[in-house]
Design a protein around this motif. Structure first.
Motif, short mmCIF file in Angstrom:
data_model
loop_
_atom_site.label_atom_id
_atom_site.label_comp_id
_atom_site.label_asym_id
_atom_site.label_seq_id
_atom_site.Cartn_x
_atom_site.Cartn_y
_atom_site.Cartn_z
N PRO A 49 40.16 17.44 -63.90
CA PRO A 49 40.51 16.45 -62.88
C PRO A 49 42.03 16.33 -62.76
CG PRO A 49 39.57 15.39 -64.82
CD PRO A 49 39.49 16.87 -65.05
N PRO A 50 42.54 16.01 -61.56
CA PRO A 50 43.99 15.86 -61.41
C PRO A 50 44.52 14.70 -62.23
CG PRO A 50 42.85 15.16 -59.43
CD PRO A 50 41.81 15.73 -60.35
N ASN A 51 45.80 14.79 -62.63
CA ASN A 51 46.43 13.71 -63.38
C ASN A 51 46.46 12.45 -62.54
OD1 ASN A 51 46.90 15.38 -65.54
ND2 ASN A 51 49.03 15.79 -64.97
N LYS A 52 46.22 11.33 -63.19
CA LYS A 52 46.24 10.05 -62.47
C LYS A 52 47.65 9.48 -62.52
CE LYS A 52 41.50 9.02 -63.63
NZ LYS A 52 40.61 8.24 -64.45
#
Length: 180
Positions: free
Chosen positions: A174-177
């Motif tokens: 998942p992309p970095n938040k």
């Protein structure tokens, strides 16, 4: 009556003034505490200082050793597909990481005839559920943004960002938040 109203409003004004002033002081401190990035010369100087420490000396010896050269050559071998984030064909060689490793969940994989640690990070809930279905000798397609190495490990470490098996995506990081 007026004195009672003034007596109630005066402490309210004083307290709100103190709170507002305290907020201003905190804002000024947070602005001052942000560190500016180091220049190239400063980074080189810091690197030289670190290389003089016992950890730096140990790392330099490892880099010059045959095992270190092998690991560095393996990392260099896949640097182009990693920097371009392109597909790399891999074969799963082991479903467990070397003994004593602290990389979280991962598998051993062979890419272009070299062995690599394919690390995914700390396991959270069902994030790696489909990766647990991998078997030895499974052919997978991986993509990664980074490869690293450490004297503790006899293999380069590839961060698993994307895994595909039989034209099906079985893992995508998942992309970095809240960041880049």
């Amino acid at each position: 009556m007026k004195k009672a109203i003034y007596a109630l409003i005066l402490p309210l004004v004083v307290v709100s003034g103190l709170l507002f002033a305290n907020r201003e002081i905190k804002n000024e401190n947070s602005k001052k505490s942000t560190a500016k990035p180091l220049s190239a010369a400063e980074m080189k100087a810091e690197l030289r200082k670190w290389e003089a420490t016992p950890e730096g000396i140990k790392f330099k010896k490892w880099e010059a050793s045959p095992e270190g050269k092998k690991v560095l050559a393996g990392a260099a071998k896949i640097s182009k597909p990693i920097s371009a984030f392109t597909n790399m064909e891999a074969v799963v060689t082991s479903l467990s990481l070397p003994p004593g490793s602290h990389l979280g969940f991962g598998v051993m994989a062979k890419i272009n005839g070299e062995d690599y640690i394919l690390s995914f990070g700390l396991e959270k809930s069902n994030e790696f559920q489909q990766l647990h279905n991998l078997k030895v000798n499974d052919k997978i397609i991986i993509r990664s943004h980074s490869a690293s190495y450490a004297p503790k490990y006899s293999y380069p470490i590839v961060s698993g960002d994307y895994v595909e098996r039989d034209n099906k995506i079985i893992y995508k990081r998942p992309p970095n938040k809240g960041g880049c």
